[in-house]
Design an enzyme around this catalytic site. Structure first.
Site, PDB file in Angstrom:
ATOM      1  N   GLU B  13       0.867  -1.162   0.000  1.00 29.85           N
ATOM      2  CA  GLU B  13       0.000   0.000   0.000  1.00 29.85           C
ATOM      3  C   GLU B  13       0.902   1.209   0.000  1.00 29.85           C
ATOM      4  O   GLU B  13       1.795   1.338   0.827  1.00 29.85           O
ATOM      5  CB  GLU B  13      -0.887   0.016   1.242  1.00 29.85           C
ATOM      6  N   CYS B  60      -6.108   4.342   5.966  1.00 25.28           N
ATOM      7  CA  CYS B  60      -5.797   3.191   5.106  1.00 25.28           C
ATOM      8  C   CYS B  60      -7.020   2.386   4.701  1.00 25.28           C
ATOM      9  O   CYS B  60      -7.848   2.048   5.531  1.00 25.28           O
ATOM     10  CB  CYS B  60      -4.804   2.267   5.790  1.00 25.28           C
ATOM     11  N   CYS B  63      -5.794  -1.897   5.483  1.00 30.36           N
ATOM     12  CA  CYS B  63      -6.122  -2.315   6.848  1.00 30.36           C
ATOM     13  C   CYS B  63      -7.278  -1.456   7.331  1.00 30.36           C
ATOM     14  O   CYS B  63      -7.237  -0.891   8.415  1.00 30.36           O
ATOM     15  CB  CYS B  63      -4.927  -2.214   7.771  1.00 30.36           C
ATOM     16  N   HIS B  67      -7.705   1.681  12.161  1.00 29.08           N
ATOM     17  CA  HIS B  67      -7.610   3.016  12.741  1.00 29.08           C
ATOM     18  C   HIS B  67      -8.941   3.433  13.358  1.00 29.08           C
ATOM     19  O   HIS B  67      -8.974   4.240  14.287  1.00 29.08           O
ATOM     20  CB  HIS B  67      -7.154   4.025  11.689  1.00 29.08           C
ATOM     21  N   ARG B 480      -0.500  -5.306  10.485  1.00 28.78           N
ATOM     22  CA  ARG B 480       0.935  -5.026  10.360  1.00 28.78           C
ATOM     23  C   ARG B 480       1.611  -4.721  11.682  1.00 28.78           C
ATOM     24  O   ARG B 480       2.793  -4.442  11.708  1.00 28.78           O
ATOM     25  CB  ARG B 480       1.142  -3.881   9.372  1.00 28.78           C
ATOM     26  N   SER B 503       3.451   0.644  10.440  1.00 29.72           N
ATOM     27  CA  SER B 503       4.424   0.890   9.379  1.00 29.72           C
ATOM     28  C   SER B 503       5.315   2.082   9.683  1.00 29.72           C
ATOM     29  O   SER B 503       6.363   2.252   9.064  1.00 29.72           O
ATOM     30  CB  SER B 503       3.737   1.052   8.020  1.00 29.72           C
ATOM     31  N   CYS B 547       2.838  -0.611   4.549  1.00 27.32           N
ATOM     32  CA  CYS B 547       1.675   0.215   4.259  1.00 27.32           C
ATOM     33  C   CYS B 547       2.035   1.652   4.565  1.00 27.32           C
ATOM     34  O   CYS B 547       2.101   2.063   5.720  1.00 27.32           O
ATOM     35  CB  CYS B 547       0.465  -0.204   5.065  1.00 27.32           C
ATOM     36  N   CYS B 550      -0.711   4.197   5.913  1.00 28.68           N
ATOM     37  CA  CYS B 550      -0.763   4.064   7.367  1.00 28.68           C
ATOM     38  C   CYS B 550       0.408   4.776   8.012  1.00 28.68           C
ATOM     39  O   CYS B 550       0.245   5.602   8.906  1.00 28.68           O
ATOM     40  CB  CYS B 550      -0.682   2.588   7.758  1.00 28.68           C
TER      41      CYS B 550
HETATM   42  N1  NFV Z   1       0.913  -0.114   9.040  1.00 25.75           N
HETATM   43  C1  NFV Z   1      -0.251  -0.264   8.934  1.00 25.75           C
HETATM   44 FE1  NFV Z   1      -1.962  -0.462   8.682  1.00 25.75          FE
HETATM   45  C2  NFV Z   1      -2.044  -2.060   9.277  1.00 25.75           C
HETATM   46  N2  NFV Z   1      -2.097  -3.201   9.498  1.00 25.75           N
HETATM   47  C3  NFV Z   1      -2.225   0.194  10.369  1.00 25.75           C
HETATM   48  O1  NFV Z   1      -2.370   0.605  11.444  1.00 25.75           O
HETATM   49  O2  NFV Z   1      -1.936  -0.969   6.890  1.00 25.75           O
HETATM   50 NI1  NFV Z   1      -2.686  -0.026   5.963  1.00 25.75          NI
END
Ligand code: NFV
Ligand code: HEM
Ligand code: HEM
Ligand code: SF4
Ligand code: SF4
Ligand code: F3S
Ligand SMILES: [Mg+2]
Lengths: 368, 553, 236
Positions: B13, B60, B63, B67, B480, B503, B547, B550
């Site tokens: 991502e 994101c 994922c 959040h 992640r 990330s 990601c 993120c």
């Molecule tokens: N790094 C990250 Fe995420 C995740 N899993 C989020 O907190 O991916 Ni978009």
């Protein structure tokens, strides 16, 4: 386009003979280590191939639209990528990286100039000379100009690309703008807003184009009418309760458990255009209101600023704090002004009379 | 010494750029940079804390959910709201589904092409492929006919001369080691996993209205009503649907994902000693098993320092800080020390090269990611961190599964600290969580039988019931890794909001003490067979499942 | 009509002057009644209470909306008629009564302001509109137009297929989108209520102060003009 038309034209335009072309196919088959049978048919297959070319760009995005696209079911994303179109560039799924990825992009932009469809996800920052979003060292703006500028059509997928979305929300720290604003005047811009755009609307747009060889009619925000022509509210399964006046008052109350209207908890269905209630999400499994939560208005321009606070019917009054409420402020204003007028008026009348009496001689005009 | 740049790093991502110095066929020095910033922490200021989950969720779309969860937990922590049991179970199911879904997509669609050569699959014998597949699993879609179909579909695709997303890649690279049959099997499962993920994630639509970006979160609970006697609520029919989806996931993971992982790993065992990284691990723990302020967690919280599996240190959130010495931000008090997230600042200050550029100024600021540190040390977070903390804590399900995987591959626990270790931990976690999900479905049923309809703490819904000023932290294990949100609320409005994201931990740049971040550290020593084809770099970087949306937010 | 002297009150004018013609009076009261209905139904639309009972025998919101829309028709027609009458009616109905453009009106405006600021004792006489109230009416008319515009924008997306009202969709982006239009429509109601209350109080106060049967004038059309030698006791 007829079976052989485009290839013949292209070959001629580039001064390539058919023999050279067949030889190229053989070489290519060898490079790809293709079995002999495939190599034999390659030339013919390429001639027939008339797959539209897609380039998917990601800028200030969250990849939510990409993920949404992966959930497509009619047709599935595998069918789309393997059979319906040639998805020549999409960072989230493509195998090549770095220079190889960039080379693939510029090759497609060059070879299919004026023919490919650019799908853009995410807004485009205008601040810091473009440094808020760069890919391969180039700014999003530079890439968008180059790629969308030479596209047959540009599809802004998701509210970020279509209207600026969350990066453009107050105070818009990066100067983010919609694709249409970043690269004005591009050909056939279509805004497929929503956060994210519904997979079935993305594929429906492609199917529309593939089957009818034209782009759909659009609304005033350049959204296709087939998906954005009607209000959420007008197709909502809870509409009968809205009209009846039966509303959810608190989370989990009896009205909530029995699917009453979410208007009083801030539902933005009455001011949002999209087909969520009709096609629903994830292969028709459900949709936000179906699971008991109000619509946030995610397909509308500036919804992060205009539709918030999400759980209130209307935003408060600027200067009166986040928790202010238009009715309370309104009553206060009306009462205050009315009171002031009344007090002032009485004072004015009384003082005029007193002055008149003090003046004495000529009371007739003033009192009788 | 050759300086190489990989930008864009694809099959992740977001916008990640790796710069590295390669010498003698190995990476000697590496820099990880993310090149996209939106400023969501800034955008959150002045808003209604009850809306924050919807904003942060848009950090994101991969994922999606995580959040939102961290945000509602942070706000609940601040205002003292207590979600009822139904909300906890709904959230656990949503979090679990996110974990399973995200890991499967990562393995098949984001990571597999680093190990699987699609072009080689064209020359595979479907019959041999079928017997290979049958030898590792009793999954029904392993017939010769099936693999013939896959091969022909692939051939038909290649024959169009338009390779689409598979064009210009590293096919034929010497680091590819699978035989054609294993490659063809993997291609088949790549396609099956596409179908699987689409079907399975309907679970999110059932409980959250849609995916990506579910829409049923509330500060204080969930918006999905629970009532066995209503057709507009989660009822017995819903439970049956959830059970079915969960069972399918368990099946796919046990009979496809795990066998594939082991099969592929057995060809790439040298990757069990590559890509080790910083060697310290942080997990916040996840899946509350009860209600109240400090519930027991199904996967434990803790810290492992310097690969020492003999002890798990308790986590203390006060020791977390973020540095911006090498990030394009300024701290009011100077960039040489870190700030705890309650004091965190997000003030962009780009001083890098003007685009278009060739090189970043690597000795100065070079990334939009900050550098989070625990007790001043970089930490790796993610499935590996979680599985190591669980393993070292003697988790009854994780421990035997890890031991079994190690035994199958014939390697010791040290092999876990590696590129391959990250992949294995991810797969094992997927299995553990997929198995666990049914328990939560069952528990929902028990609650329902008691006619427990509560889904939200309505007593704390109105901002007038909140303290005039309050602070809260919300912790979550995202796919992640360890995710934390910190919020400061005053008069019902967000004053400051800080996200410290998996990330960010893993991909962040060097800190003020010039300590490398986990990606940077893990890349040191990675072999590079062809300097112009960064396949091995991708392998290690992808093993973290980057990601960037993120990480920067 | 533009002759300033024509508008000056004759030194010894006899009692009654025909000021408010029938169309002015009719539109005035039509607007008043429709605005009351619009405010009541609009408040419900924006802030409904939940009705009990079965869906089949309840249609509270539906009725409120229908009544709102019929009242809106009355309101819009009356408003249009009143605005039209500004160009056809007598001098007191004319648009220039509202905005102090002529020197004459402007002088009256200054005098009235002085009166209101306690700088002058006697109420400056005008036969038609008091110049300062005229400004208040400018505010009222502006808000009425705003309510009509935002109302049309909101209605344009509800209008049935084929309805000419759909053309008002063009207003939606101009007003910043539907949600903003809704907010403006709702806030506009409170501003209008505020000005109308001010208007009513002002009218009552002036009626008492001036003893001109001003209130009666908007029913009967006639004003009672008493001689007061405008300007004589101007001590400001
Ligand atoms: N790094 C990250 Fe995420 C995740 N899993 C989020 O907190 O991916 Ni978009
Ligand atoms: C003085 C005049 C008016 C007042 C005081 C008034 C008041 C209101 C109020 C308070 C609302 C609720 C707004 C909200 O909070 O959502 C409303 C809604 C509405 N009004 Fe008016 N209104 C007036 C004139 C009009 C006119 C002229 C129209 C033209 C058709 C109109 C059409 C509507 C419509 C379409 C709605 C929205 C109904 C819905 O959301 O379903 N209104 N009005
Ligand atoms: C929605 C409510 C109302 C509105 C919008 C309104 C508006 C107006 C307007 C625009 C005028 C100037 C005459 C014209 O040009 O039509 C006027 C005059 C007048 N209105 Fe109203 N009005 C309202 C309610 C009332 C009420 C309830 C009363 C009763 C006390 C009232 C009493 C008067 C009087 C006495 C005049 C004549 C003022 C003068 O001679 O200077 N109005 N009104
Ligand atoms: S529109 Fe929504 S889903 Fe799409 S990129 Fe923007 S935030 Fe993500
Ligand atoms: S739930 Fe929302 S969209 Fe549905 S009827 Fe109620 S207000 Fe309209
Ligand atoms: S929030 Fe968006 S997804 Fe549909 S229900 Fe509302 S438009
Ligand atoms: Mg942060």
């Amino acid at each position: 386009m007829t079976e052989q038309g485009w290839l013949e034209r292209e070959l001629k335009a580039h001064g390539v003979s058919r023999r050279e072309f067949v030889k190229f196919c053989a070489t290519m088959a060898a490079i790809l280590a293709l079995p002999q049978t495939v190599a034999e048919n390659l030339a013919e297959a390429i001639e027939k191939a008339d797959k539209p070319t897609l380039i998917w760009l990601e800028f200030q995005d969250c990849a939510g639209n990409t993920e949404s696209f992966l959930r497509a079911s009619r047709p599935t994303v595998a069918e789309i990528i393997l059979e319906k179109v040639s998805l020549d560039y999409h960072e989230t799924v493509m195998a090549a990286a770095g220079h190889q990825a960039e080379a693939a992009l510029s090759k497609t932009v060059k070879d299919y100039a004026g023919k490919y469809i650019a799908m853009v996800e995410g807004s485009i920052p205008t601040g810091a000379d473009g440094a808020y979003c760069t890919i391969g060292g180039k700014s999003a703006l530079q890439i968008a100009r180059e790629v969308c500028g030479a596209a047959a059509a540009t599809v802004a997928v998701g509210t970020c690309a279509a209207f600026g979305g969350i990066p453009a929300a107050r105070p818009n720290p990066t100067g983010a703008v919609a694709v249409g604003d970043a690269v004005p005047g591009i050909k056939n811009l279509i805004n497929l807003s929503a956060c994210p755009a519904n997979a079935e609307n993305i594929t429906a747009l492609l199917v529309y184009y593939l089957t009818m060889k034209q782009w759909p009619p659009l609304d005033q925000y350049r959204r296709p009418l087939f998906a954005y022509g009607k209000l959420i509210h007008d197709n909502c399964e809870r509409r009968a309760y809205f009209d009846a006046g039966q509303y959810v008052e608190a989370w989990g109350d009896e009205a909530h458990r029995h699917g009453r209207c979410l208007y009083k908890l801030g539902c933005k269905g009455p001011v949002t255009f999209q087909n969520c209630p009709v096609i629903q999400w994830n292969q028709g499994t459900n949709w936000p209101i179906g699971c008991g939560h109000p619509c946030l208005g995610c397909a509308e321009p500036n919804f992060w600023d205009r539709m918030t606070p999400f759980y209130r019917h209307l935003e408060g009054v600027p200067g009166f704090g986040l928790g202010s409420n238009v009715d309370r402020v309104g009553i206060g204003l009306a009462a205050g002004v009315a009171g002031a007028f009344a007090i002032h008026g009485v004072a004015r009348v009384v003082s005029a009379r007193r002055a008149a009496r003090a003046d004495g001689e000529k009371p007739e005009g003033e009192s009788q | 010494m050759t300086h190489i740049v990989v930008d864009p790093v694809t099959r992740i991502e977001g916008h990640l750029r790796i710069e590295a110095e390669v010498d003698g066929g190995q990476v000697r020095e590496a820099w990880s940079s993310s090149t996209m910033f939106r400023g969501i922490e800034i955008i959150l200021k002045g808003r209604d804390p009850r809306d924050a989950w919807a904003f942060t969720q848009r950090i994101c779309g991969v994922c999606t959910t995580v959040h939102a969860i961290a945000s509602i937990r942070a706000v609940e922590n601040a205002i003292g709201a207590q979600p009822p049991p139904n909300a906890r179970l709904l959230r656990n199911l949503i979090i679990g589904a996110q974990c399973v879904h995200d890991h499967v997509i990562h393995f098949y669609h984001l990571h597999a092409l680093d190990w699987v050569d699609i072009v080689s699959a064209l020359s595979a014998d479907p019959a041999k492929t079928a017997s290979l597949a049958q030898s590792i699993s009793d999954w029904p879609l392993s017939s010769r006919a099936y693999f013939t179909e896959v091969r022909d579909r692939l051939k038909g695709f290649v024959a169009t001369g338009r390779l689409g997303p598979f064009a210009n890649a590293y096919w034929g690279h010497p680091a590819y080691r699978l035989p054609p049959e294993a490659n063809l099997m993997a291609v088949g499962h790549y396609l099956q996993a596409l179908d699987f993920q689409r079907q399975f994630i309907r679970l999110h639509a059932v409980l959250g209205g849609k995916n990506p970006h579910l829409q049923s979160f509330l500060v204080g609970g969930m918006a999905t009503p629970v009532d066995p006697d209503s057709q507009n609520s989660i009822n017995a029919g819903t439970l049956a649907e959830l059970s079915k989806l969960v069972a399918d996931a368990r099946d796919f993971v046990a009979r496809v994902y795990i066998p594939d992982l082991l099969a592929i790993a057995s060809f790439y065992k040298d990757w069990a000693s590559t890509g080790s990284g910083v060697g310290s691990y942080l997990a916040y723990g996840e899946y509350p098993e009860g209600d109240g302020a400090q519930p027991a967690l199904f996967l434990p919280r803790g810290i492992i320092r310097q690969r020492d599996l003999s002890k798990v240190e308790p986590m203390n959130q006060e020791k977390i800080s973020e540095y911006v010495k090498h990030s394009w931000y300024n701290y009011a008090s100077g960039d040489d020390h870190g700030l705890h997230p309650f004091k965190g600042e997000t003030v962009p200050n780009y001083i890098g090269p003007k685009p278009p550029y060739e090189r970043l100024y690597l000795d100065r600021k070079y990334s939009w990611l900050k550098s989070p540190r625990y007790d001043g040390e970089p930490m790796e977070v993610g499935p590996l961190a979680r599985m190591l903390v669980a393993y070292a804590s003697g988790h009854p399900r994780v421990k035997p599964l890890v031991d079994k995987a190690l035994a199958t591959l014939g390697v010791g626990p040290q092999a876990l600290f590696s590129t391959l270790g990250r992949m294995a931990a991810r797969a094992i976690e997927t299995q553990v969580v997929a198995e666990k999900m049914q328990d939560w479905v069952d528990e929902m049923g028990e609650n329902m039988a008691r006619r427990d309809y509560r889904i939200c703490d309505n007593s704390k819904w109105e901002p007038s019931t909140w303290p005039a000023e309050c602070w809260g932290a919300g912790f979550h294990e995202a796919p992640r890794g360890a995710l934390g949100h910190w919020v400061h609320i005053k008069d019902g409005t967000i004053i400051n909001y800080q996200c410290v994201v998996p990330s960010t931990w893993n991909a962040g740049p060097r800190d003020a003490a010039a300590k490398r971040g986990p990606y940077e550290q893990a890349l040191i020593g990675t072999p590079v067979a062809k300097e112009d084809q960064p396949l091995e770099i991708l392998r290690t970087v992808h093993s973290f499942d980057p990601c960037m949306a993120c990480g920067v937010h | 009509m533009n002759d300033a002297s024509a508008r000056r009150l004759p030194e010894s004018a006899p009692g009654r002057v025909y000021v408010w013609e029938l169309p002015v009076r009719v539109t005035h009261w039509a607007i008043f009644l429709s605005v009351v209905v619009l405010c009541v139904t609009g408040t419900y639309i924006g802030r409904p209470f939940s009705a009990g009972g079965a869906t089949t025998d309840r249609f509270v919101m539906g009725i409120m909306k229908v009544v709102h829309f019929y009242a809106a028709i009355v309101f819009d027609v009356a408003l249009a008629a009143r605005i039209g009458w500004m160009f056809f009616g007598n001098r007191y109905a004319c648009w220039d009564q509202f905005i102090p453009l002529t020197r004459e009106r402007w002088r009256g405006f200054v005098k009235t302001t002085k009166f209101y600021c306690f700088l002058r004792h006697s109420f400056p006489e005008t036969i038609g509109l008091n110049p300062m109230l005229g400004l208040l009416f400018v505010g009222i008319f502006a808000l009425e137009l705003l309510m009509a515009a935002t109302g049309f924008a909101l209605y344009s997306v509800l209008a049935p297929i084929g309805s000419p009202m759909r053309v008002f969709r063009f207003l939606v982006p101009i007003l910043g989108g539907l949600q903003d239009a809704r907010w403006t429509h709702h806030v506009g109601m409170w501003l209008l209520i505020t000005l109308v209350l001010a208007h009513i109080i002002a009218v009552v106060v002036i009626s008492v102060a001036q003893r001109s049967d001003m209130i009666g004038s908007i029913f009967s059309g006639y004003k009672l003009i008493v001689d007061r030698q405008d300007g004589e006791r101007d001590n400001g």
